[in-house]
Design a protein around this motif. Structure first.
Motif, PDB file in Angstrom:
ATOM      1  N   SER A  26      22.724 -32.882 -40.470  1.00 35.66           N
ATOM      2  CA  SER A  26      23.848 -32.403 -39.676  1.00 35.66           C
ATOM      3  C   SER A  26      23.309 -31.470 -38.601  1.00 35.66           C
ATOM      4  CB  SER A  26      24.860 -31.660 -40.555  1.00 35.66           C
ATOM      5  OG  SER A  26      25.786 -30.949 -39.751  1.00 35.66           O
ATOM      6  N   GLN A  27      23.423 -31.878 -37.357  1.00 34.37           N
ATOM      7  CA  GLN A  27      22.936 -31.033 -36.265  1.00 34.37           C
ATOM      8  C   GLN A  27      23.736 -29.741 -36.197  1.00 34.37           C
ATOM      9  OE1 GLN A  27      20.168 -31.885 -34.431  1.00 34.37           O
ATOM     10  NE2 GLN A  27      20.299 -29.736 -33.769  1.00 34.37           N
ATOM     11  N   GLU A  28      25.002 -29.830 -36.547  1.00 36.80           N
ATOM     12  CA  GLU A  28      25.859 -28.627 -36.547  1.00 36.80           C
ATOM     13  C   GLU A  28      25.314 -27.581 -37.515  1.00 36.80           C
ATOM     14  OE1 GLU A  28      30.334 -27.350 -38.114  1.00 36.80           O
ATOM     15  OE2 GLU A  28      29.846 -29.459 -37.829  1.00 36.80           O
ATOM     16  N   VAL A  29      24.972 -28.011 -38.713  1.00 41.05           N
ATOM     17  CA  VAL A  29      24.443 -27.081 -39.708  1.00 41.05           C
ATOM     18  C   VAL A  29      23.058 -26.591 -39.302  1.00 41.05           C
ATOM     19  CG1 VAL A  29      23.769 -26.789 -42.119  1.00 41.05           C
ATOM     20  CG2 VAL A  29      25.790 -28.135 -41.545  1.00 41.05           C
ATOM     21  N   ALA A  72      20.425 -28.276 -43.805  1.00 38.95           N
ATOM     22  CA  ALA A  72      21.186 -29.096 -42.855  1.00 38.95           C
ATOM     23  C   ALA A  72      21.359 -30.527 -43.337  1.00 38.95           C
ATOM     24  CB  ALA A  72      20.494 -29.089 -41.491  1.00 38.95           C
ATOM     25  N   VAL A 128      23.247 -32.997 -45.552  1.00 43.13           N
ATOM     26  CA  VAL A 128      24.543 -33.000 -46.239  1.00 43.13           C
ATOM     27  C   VAL A 128      24.971 -34.442 -46.504  1.00 43.13           C
ATOM     28  CG1 VAL A 128      25.258 -30.822 -45.175  1.00 43.13           C
ATOM     29  CG2 VAL A 128      25.828 -32.991 -44.066  1.00 43.13           C
ATOM     30  N   SER A 179      26.870 -37.798 -46.164  1.00 45.74           N
ATOM     31  CA  SER A 179      27.440 -38.336 -44.928  1.00 45.74           C
ATOM     32  C   SER A 179      28.962 -38.361 -44.944  1.00 45.74           C
ATOM     33  CB  SER A 179      26.907 -39.757 -44.691  1.00 45.74           C
ATOM     34  OG  SER A 179      27.404 -40.659 -45.669  1.00 45.74           O
ATOM     35  N   THR A 200      33.022 -33.420 -45.179  1.00 45.67           N
ATOM     36  CA  THR A 200      33.484 -32.593 -44.066  1.00 45.67           C
ATOM     37  C   THR A 200      32.821 -31.235 -44.207  1.00 45.67           C
ATOM     38  OG1 THR A 200      35.618 -33.720 -43.941  1.00 45.67           O
ATOM     39  CG2 THR A 200      35.485 -31.517 -42.971  1.00 45.67           C
ATOM     40  N   ILE A 201      32.145 -30.787 -43.150  1.00 43.70           N
ATOM     41  CA  ILE A 201      31.389 -29.531 -43.217  1.00 43.70           C
ATOM     42  C   ILE A 201      32.325 -28.336 -43.065  1.00 43.70           C
ATOM     43  CG2 ILE A 201      29.547 -28.165 -42.158  1.00 43.70           C
ATOM     44  CD1 ILE A 201      28.667 -30.722 -43.605  1.00 43.70           C
ATOM     45  N   THR A 219      31.938 -24.472 -42.282  1.00 47.60           N
ATOM     46  CA  THR A 219      30.916 -23.552 -41.774  1.00 47.60           C
ATOM     47  C   THR A 219      30.875 -22.263 -42.581  1.00 47.60           C
ATOM     48  OG1 THR A 219      31.167 -24.445 -39.545  1.00 47.60           O
ATOM     49  CG2 THR A 219      30.097 -22.296 -39.750  1.00 47.60           C
TER      50      THR A 219
END
Length: 415
Positions: free
Chosen positions: A92-95, A119, A121, A123, A126-127, A129
């Motif tokens: 996950s690039q967001e994480v 990072a 997770v 697939s 839903t992440i 934050t």
């Protein structure tokens, strides 16, 4: 709607840490209308986690998991999630951006490969934050059941619950209204209390449950009910409270929702512009700790002393040595002197003092183990009370603390 809370970690099962997360989550869920069906603690072990997931899914609507999300090899929750949901880990690039930011802004050292695994997770997740840490929360759904995974670090878990989980649950589900009212009583045992309110209990409507929650020197009475319409539930509860309170008026000190007795006392002292001082011997600072654990204690608590040794009672508080030699350090006379001296020392309206023998040995007094004297001083005078609290050290101390608070509360209400 029912929830199952699962805490993952060998440290809980071997008693290395206390599971405070489940208590917090249970209360938070209850407040938004979700009942907790079960709480489980499981090992960091694949089969055990999978069995717990399967059982929770079969019996509950919402499954909340804490722990096992760290960067080390023994944290396997994400891998087990993937196996249970027939999923795979993806980056996950967001994480990753979040973890990188935390290391750059706060950790001030290079990002290790192990930290980058945070990072990875499932697939299908839903992440959620995690504002206070690197391990993300995860929300996954299967067959109408919701699985929510959060870190085990308490402040990280609370941040996710308050910022993401609770709002999302309220948005996604139509939840009932659950209401608890817990009445605090002091000075009467569970059996005597039950006998006194037996008729009230027999006449309770089927929608309201009564529970007795006894502890050292006090009993909490919890009335619980649930419904669709808040106004109707509140009104039904109020009718029963108005029936119950007159039956326990002499031992009722307030509602737990307003805080424990020390908070109630603090509020009463502030409302009356009165002050308090404390001198402790056998309770070893436990009374003052109960007060200072709450914000605002400086508004009424002037100070305290823990004069544990006999010498400190004379050198710090100024208790007359002859008084101790004549009556013993565990006596009504010394309890009164301690209360009077500490009130004078801090120039307060009220003072409370404890001296006793909590055991297991007798110490500087021949008084039997379990003997406790509690002194209460006001600007008008001082009085001591004698109790026998049993022979179990921790229970003696706990009972003495609760009894001291009860006596202080009664004294304040006289004025």
């Amino acid at each position: 709607m029912k929830a199952h809370i699962i805490t993952i970690g060998d440290e809980i099962l071997i008693g290395q840490i206390v599971d405070t997360n489940s208590a917090y989550i249970s209360k938070a869920l209850n407040e938004i209308g979700i009942s907790v069906y079960q709480i489980s603690s499981v090992q960091d072990e694949r089969d055990h986690i999978l069995e717990s997931f399967a059982f929770a899914k079969a019996n509950s609507d919402i499954i909340i998991i804490t722990g096992g999300l760290g960067p080390t090899k023994d944290d396997i929750t994400k891998h087990t999630f993937c196996e249970f949901f027939n999923d795979e880990l993806v980056l996950s690039q967001e994480v990753l951006d979040h973890v990188t930011h935390i290391f750059k802004a706060y950790v001030k050292r290079p990002l290790l490969e192990a930290n980058k695994t945070q990072a990875l997770v499932p697939s299908k997740a839903t992440i959620l934050t995690n504002r206070f840490g690197t391990a993300p929360g995860m929300w996954m759904e299967q067959d109408g059941k919701v699985f929510i995974s959060m870190p085990g670090v308490p402040h990280e878990m609370k941040g996710l619950m308050e910022g993401s989980v609770l709002p999302k649950l309220q948005e996604q589900f139509e939840l009932p209204y659950i209401l608890h009212k817990t009445l605090l009583t002091y000075g009467m045992g569970e059996s005597a209390l039950a006998q006194r309110i037996e008729t009230f209990e027999d006449e309770l409507p089927a929608t309201i449950k009564l529970a007795y929650l006894p502890s050292l020197g006090r009993v909490r009475l919890r009335l619980s009910t649930t419904g669709t319409h808040k106004e109707e539930v509140d009104a039904t509860m109020q009718i029963q409270l108005e029936k119950l309170k007159p039956l326990i008026e002499d031992v009722f000190v307030g509602f737990e929702e307003k805080g424990p007795l020390e908070v109630i006392i603090g509020n009463e002292l502030v409302a009356r512009s009165k002050t308090l001082a404390i001198a402790e011997s056998c309770t070893g600072g436990s009374i003052v700790q109960r007060f200072t654990a709450n914000p605002g204690a400086s508004g009424y608590l002037a100070g305290s002393t823990v004069t544990y040794a006999t010498r400190s009672k004379t050198e710090v508080l100024g208790v007359d040595e002859a008084l101790i030699e004549t009556h013993s350090v565990v006596s009504a006379q010394v309890a009164e002197a301690m209360a009077k001296q500490v009130r004078d020392l801090y120039d307060t309206d009220y003072a409370i003092a404890t001296t006793g023998n909590a055991g297991p040995t007798k110490g500087d007094s021949e008084a039997p183990v379990g003997t406790v004297y509690i002194g209460i001083a006001t600007r008008e005078g001082v009085k001591a009370y004698h109790f026998m609290m049993g022979t179990h050290r921790e229970r003696v101390i706990g009972k003495a603390v609760n009894k001291a608070l009860e006596l202080l509360h009664e004294e304040i209400l006289k004025n």
